[in-house]
Design a protein around this motif. Structure first.
Motif: not given
Length: 244
Positions: A121-124, A147-157, A160-163
């Motif tokens: 939620x909130x990515x992009x 401020x900007x927050x850390x965004x990382x990519x995880x593979x879920x189900x 690959x998505x950004x969180x």
């Protein structure tokens, strides 16, 4: 342990200036009206309030806004709260807007001892990228931005998505309203009051439950308990003004 105190005034008398308070309620459902009114009478100021929508026009937390007792609000939306919007746009309070589900999870995570979590939620958006106005100056320009927050990519189900990383919330105090509570602090919420009250209660170092009915330990079926008493430090009875 008997956690019942005699009144809302007694429950809030030790709250100092500058305290942070998580306040339950969703719209007008499950709002701890008695505790908010007692806090207004108590006089504490420079408060940070974590809540879904900071009251409605003329009642609830908006009265603290009117008295200039709140300096920062962490909330998910303004709703129809004209006073909240006016003071934010005038630069009189700092506002940290947070997606509604994220706000609930930040409170729950704080109560569970989880420092932070990743959510899609909130990515992009400005939620992740920063720049969301938190405080305006007297001229209407942005004085403080998120401020900007850390965004990382995880593979879920398998995908690959950004969180985005969101930090949990822990507050000095929490106010919630229950339909029923026992003397040990075990509580049951009714209908829409479930939406934020359990999460707010978990996040507070000192949690106060105002209950429409207070019963003896054992009278609530353990399977019916929504909030275990381990999260609660004080209980007050409201409406009837007596303990049953």
């Amino acid at each position: 342990m008997d956690k019942v105190v005699e009144s809302a005034a007694a429950a809030v008398r030790d709250i100092p200036d500058g305290a942070s308070i998580a306040v339950g309620g969703f719209g007008t459902a499950g709002v701890p009206w008695e505790l908010v009114a007692a806090l207004l009478d108590h006089g504490a100021k420079d408060l940070t309030v974590v809540t879904n929508n900071c009251g409605i026009n003329g009642v609830g937390l908006v009265r603290l806004l009117q008295e200039r007792r709140i300096s920062k609000v962490i909330a998910s939306y303004f709703g129809q709260n004209l006073e909240f919007a006016r003071r934010y746009l005038a630069g009189e309070i700092e506002v940290e807007l947070t997606p509604q589900g994220t706000l609930a999870e930040r409170l729950r995570a704080g109560g569970a001892g989880i420092a932070a979590f990743f959510t899609p939620t909130g990515v992009g958006t400005v939620v992740a990228e920063g720049g969301l106005p938190r405080r305006y100056d007297a001229g209407g320009d942005v004085a403080v931005a998120s401020p900007a927050k850390e965004v990382r990519t995880f593979t879920v189900r398998g995908r690959a998505r950004e969180f985005v990383l969101e930090e949990s919330i822990v507050t000095d105090y929490a106010f919630v309203r229950a339909a029923v509570a026992d003397r040990h602090g075990n509580a049951v919420f009714h209908a829409a009051a479930m939406n934020f009250n359990p999460d707010a209660a978990m996040a507070g170092h000192v949690t106060v439950v105002e209950a429409e009915r207070v019963v003896e330990p054992g009278e609530i079926d353990p399977d019916a308990v929504h909030l275990p008493g381990v999260f609660v430090q004080k209980v007050i009875a409201v409406d009837t003004g007596r303990i049953e």
